[in-house]
Write a protein that holds these residues in place. Structure first.
Motif, PDB file in Angstrom:
ATOM      1  N   LEU A   1       1.200  -1.127  -0.120  1.00  0.00           N
ATOM      2  CA  LEU A   1      -0.378  -0.152   0.021  1.00  0.00           C
ATOM      3  C   LEU A   1       0.750   1.156   0.066  1.00  0.00           C
ATOM      4  O   LEU A   1       0.604   2.013  -0.703  1.00  0.00           O
ATOM      5  N   ALA A   2       2.013   1.149   0.569  1.00  0.00           N
ATOM      6  CA  ALA A   2       2.369   2.554   0.995  1.00  0.00           C
ATOM      7  C   ALA A   2       3.721   2.780  -0.084  1.00  0.00           C
ATOM      8  O   ALA A   2       3.167   3.640  -0.610  1.00  0.00           O
ATOM      9  N   GLY A   3       4.342   1.356  -1.270  1.00  0.00           N
ATOM     10  CA  GLY A   3       4.560   1.523  -2.540  1.00  0.00           C
ATOM     11  C   GLY A   3       3.600   2.488  -3.605  1.00  0.00           C
ATOM     12  O   GLY A   3       4.254   2.877  -4.429  1.00  0.00           O
ATOM     13  N   LEU A   4       1.959   1.371  -3.148  1.00  0.00           N
ATOM     14  CA  LEU A   4       0.980   1.974  -4.362  1.00  0.00           C
ATOM     15  C   LEU A   4       0.600   3.478  -3.968  1.00  0.00           C
ATOM     16  O   LEU A   4       0.909   4.302  -5.225  1.00  0.00           O
ATOM     17  N   GLY A   5       0.725   4.093  -2.801  1.00  0.00           N
ATOM     18  CA  GLY A   5       0.770   5.433  -2.389  1.00  0.00           C
ATOM     19  C   GLY A   5       1.477   6.931  -2.937  1.00  0.00           C
ATOM     20  O   GLY A   5       1.731   7.218  -3.791  1.00  0.00           O
TER      21      GLY A   5
ATOM     22  N   ILE B   1       1.944   9.223  -5.498  1.00  0.00           N
ATOM     23  CA  ILE B   1       1.869  10.741  -6.048  1.00  0.00           C
ATOM     24  C   ILE B   1       2.633  10.752  -6.992  1.00  0.00           C
ATOM     25  O   ILE B   1       2.607  11.900  -7.429  1.00  0.00           O
ATOM     26  N   ALA B   2       3.805  10.473  -7.350  1.00  0.00           N
ATOM     27  CA  ALA B   2       5.031  10.324  -8.333  1.00  0.00           C
ATOM     28  C   ALA B   2       4.686  10.594  -9.806  1.00  0.00           C
ATOM     29  O   ALA B   2       4.910  11.437 -10.739  1.00  0.00           O
ATOM     30  N   LEU B   3       3.030   9.937 -10.105  1.00  0.00           N
ATOM     31  CA  LEU B   3       2.465   9.624 -11.330  1.00  0.00           C
ATOM     32  C   LEU B   3       1.719  11.594 -11.659  1.00  0.00           C
ATOM     33  O   LEU B   3       1.992  12.362 -12.642  1.00  0.00           O
ATOM     34  N   THR B   4       1.766  11.661 -10.620  1.00  0.00           N
ATOM     35  CA  THR B   4       0.734  12.657  -9.957  1.00  0.00           C
ATOM     36  C   THR B   4       1.828  14.957 -10.702  1.00  0.00           C
ATOM     37  O   THR B   4       1.571  15.657 -11.163  1.00  0.00           O
TER      38      THR B   4
END
Length: 86
Positions: free
Chosen positions: A7-11, A15-18
């Motif tokens: 979950l932390a990795g997906l979060g 954030i990086a994609l935004t």
């Protein structure tokens, strides 16, 4: 613990994609021109000008509230319909 890392990795990926949005000014597609100069305008609008909504598109709200009802006054233009000839 593994689920928490996932979950932390997906979060972090979200954030990086935004943060990948482009920050360059808009340009017309190759082979196309900007719209023609409007009547009465000195110059053609820029891409930034075209992105701003007009006052007609976003009118200001009238915040005046009707606090009391009142009798409608006489309207000299409120005439009965004319009878059509048969």
């Amino acid at each position: 613990m593994t689920r928490m890392r996932t979950l932390a990795g997906l979060g972090l990926m979200a954030i990086a994609l935004t943060a990948c949005g482009g920050r360059q000014p808009l340009k017309p597609v190759q082979g196309q021109n900007l719209p023609a100069v409007p009547v009465g305008a000195a110059t053609a609008p820029t891409a930034a000008d075209l992105m701003q909504p007009s006052i007609q598109a976003r009118p200001e709200r009238n915040v005046e509230l009707l606090t009391q009802s009142r009798q409608r006054g006489n309207d000299e233009f409120d005439l009965p319909p004319e009878k059509a000839p048969k």
